[in-house]
Design a protein around this motif. Sequence first.
Motif, PDB file in Angstrom:
ATOM      1  N   GLU A  24     -10.671  -5.125  -8.770  1.00 41.94           N
ATOM      2  CA  GLU A  24      -9.284  -5.442  -8.565  1.00 41.94           C
ATOM      3  C   GLU A  24      -9.278  -5.696  -7.023  1.00 41.94           C
ATOM      4  O   GLU A  24      -9.836  -5.207  -6.250  1.00 41.94           O
ATOM      5  CB  GLU A  24      -8.531  -4.242  -8.781  1.00 41.94           C
ATOM      6  N   ALA A  26      -6.011  -6.346  -4.151  1.00 38.66           N
ATOM      7  CA  ALA A  26      -4.491  -6.513  -3.708  1.00 38.66           C
ATOM      8  C   ALA A  26      -4.365  -7.103  -2.240  1.00 38.66           C
ATOM      9  O   ALA A  26      -5.082  -6.542  -1.466  1.00 38.66           O
ATOM     10  CB  ALA A  26      -3.779  -5.378  -4.038  1.00 38.66           C
ATOM     11  N   VAL A  28      -1.258  -7.673   0.875  1.00 39.59           N
ATOM     12  CA  VAL A  28       0.074  -7.608   1.226  1.00 39.59           C
ATOM     13  C   VAL A  28       0.257  -8.398   2.620  1.00 39.59           C
ATOM     14  O   VAL A  28      -0.475  -8.011   3.479  1.00 39.59           O
ATOM     15  CB  VAL A  28       0.605  -6.161   1.314  1.00 39.59           C
ATOM     16  N   ARG A  38       3.179 -10.414  -1.730  1.00 39.21           N
ATOM     17  CA  ARG A  38       2.109  -9.471  -2.291  1.00 39.21           C
ATOM     18  C   ARG A  38       1.156 -10.433  -3.205  1.00 39.21           C
ATOM     19  O   ARG A  38       1.771 -11.501  -4.012  1.00 39.21           O
ATOM     20  CB  ARG A  38       2.625  -8.480  -3.173  1.00 39.21           C
ATOM     21  N   GLN A  40      -1.858  -9.561  -6.232  1.00 40.81           N
ATOM     22  CA  GLN A  40      -2.807  -8.372  -7.080  1.00 40.81           C
ATOM     23  C   GLN A  40      -3.279  -9.008  -8.238  1.00 40.81           C
ATOM     24  O   GLN A  40      -2.579  -9.719  -9.222  1.00 40.81           O
ATOM     25  CB  GLN A  40      -1.785  -7.155  -7.385  1.00 40.81           C
ATOM     26  N   SER A  41      -4.342  -8.575  -8.584  1.00 42.62           N
ATOM     27  CA  SER A  41      -5.032  -9.131  -9.999  1.00 42.62           C
ATOM     28  C   SER A  41      -6.281  -8.354 -10.141  1.00 42.62           C
ATOM     29  O   SER A  41      -7.063  -8.063  -9.166  1.00 42.62           O
ATOM     30  CB  SER A  41      -5.614 -10.319  -9.870  1.00 42.62           C
ATOM     31  N   ALA A  77      -6.884 -15.910  -4.239  1.00 43.35           N
ATOM     32  CA  ALA A  77      -6.778 -14.804  -3.220  1.00 43.35           C
ATOM     33  C   ALA A  77      -6.959 -15.443  -1.936  1.00 43.35           C
ATOM     34  O   ALA A  77      -5.986 -15.227  -1.026  1.00 43.35           O
ATOM     35  CB  ALA A  77      -7.542 -13.445  -3.451  1.00 43.35           C
ATOM     36  N   ARG A 149      -5.807   2.455  -6.603  1.00 45.01           N
ATOM     37  CA  ARG A 149      -5.354   1.280  -7.288  1.00 45.01           C
ATOM     38  C   ARG A 149      -5.168   0.259  -5.987  1.00 45.01           C
ATOM     39  O   ARG A 149      -4.442   0.682  -4.893  1.00 45.01           O
ATOM     40  CB  ARG A 149      -4.109   1.412  -8.122  1.00 45.01           C
ATOM     41  N   ALA A 150      -5.429  -1.084  -6.341  1.00 44.62           N
ATOM     42  CA  ALA A 150      -5.620  -1.915  -5.038  1.00 44.62           C
ATOM     43  C   ALA A 150      -4.203  -2.025  -4.249  1.00 44.62           C
ATOM     44  O   ALA A 150      -3.925  -1.982  -3.146  1.00 44.62           O
ATOM     45  CB  ALA A 150      -6.118  -3.238  -5.651  1.00 44.62           C
ATOM     46  N   LEU A 151      -3.288  -2.368  -5.296  1.00 46.85           N
ATOM     47  CA  LEU A 151      -1.876  -2.588  -4.716  1.00 46.85           C
ATOM     48  C   LEU A 151      -1.339  -1.522  -4.022  1.00 46.85           C
ATOM     49  O   LEU A 151      -0.697  -1.525  -2.861  1.00 46.85           O
ATOM     50  CB  LEU A 151      -0.867  -3.161  -5.693  1.00 46.85           C
ATOM     51  N   GLU A 155      -0.380  -1.230   0.087  1.00 46.37           N
ATOM     52  CA  GLU A 155       0.939  -1.105   0.691  1.00 46.37           C
ATOM     53  C   GLU A 155       0.776   0.304   1.610  1.00 46.37           C
ATOM     54  O   GLU A 155       1.406   0.231   2.466  1.00 46.37           O
ATOM     55  CB  GLU A 155       1.568  -0.944  -0.620  1.00 46.37           C
TER      56      GLU A 155
END
Length: 210
Positions: A24, A26, A28, A38, A40-41, A77, A149-151, A155
């Motif tokens: 994963e 992410a 920002v 943002r 994210q995937s 990305a 988790r990446a996002l 953040e």
Amino acid sequence: MSRIAVIDFETTGISPGQGDRATEVAIVLLERGQVVDRFQSLMNAGVHIPAFITQLTGITNAMVAGAPPAEAVMADAARFVGELPMVAHNASFDRRYWIAELARAGVPAPQPFACTVLLSRRLYPEAPSHKLGSLVDWFQLPRTGRAHRALADAEMAAELLQRIQHDLRTRHGVAEPDHAFLRALQACTRAALPKFFLARAAATGPATTV
């Protein structure tokens, strides 16, 4: 202040050189202290996720099985970031995966990285820990989701970066703590910081409070 891309990867292990892959990513985008976009995937790299990684991140093999191919995600990305400078918490880790996964996609990775771990060690030696979650709690910064988790981690790293830049302006008289300044600061030893800040102040003049 120019835009900065703050990135976080979740992965199957600690080293792409040992065959570990990203699961994963992410990113920002920050501009003038605000999140402006943002990305994210999840990504399917065709590798097995160990059980202890699933326990840590919550990312399962079934989740990545339905995700886009890693090469496609990384190409997207790279387009999202463009030539923006990048920041990560423990940037040496994320930079290794950024370079390795983009290489598999046939995309160059020229972006310079700054590291909020190194910056926090320079500026806040009194912090009980320099782990991301510990610093977020120490500064009472907002948490927007599950750690690892990446996002959510990207953040939180963005929140920490903004706190670092705020303190550089208000405590150290740095008028423009841009990415180039952050990279110079993280390369400086603790003992050399007073001379570093004095030299920068002499070169740029006093900060202006906004």
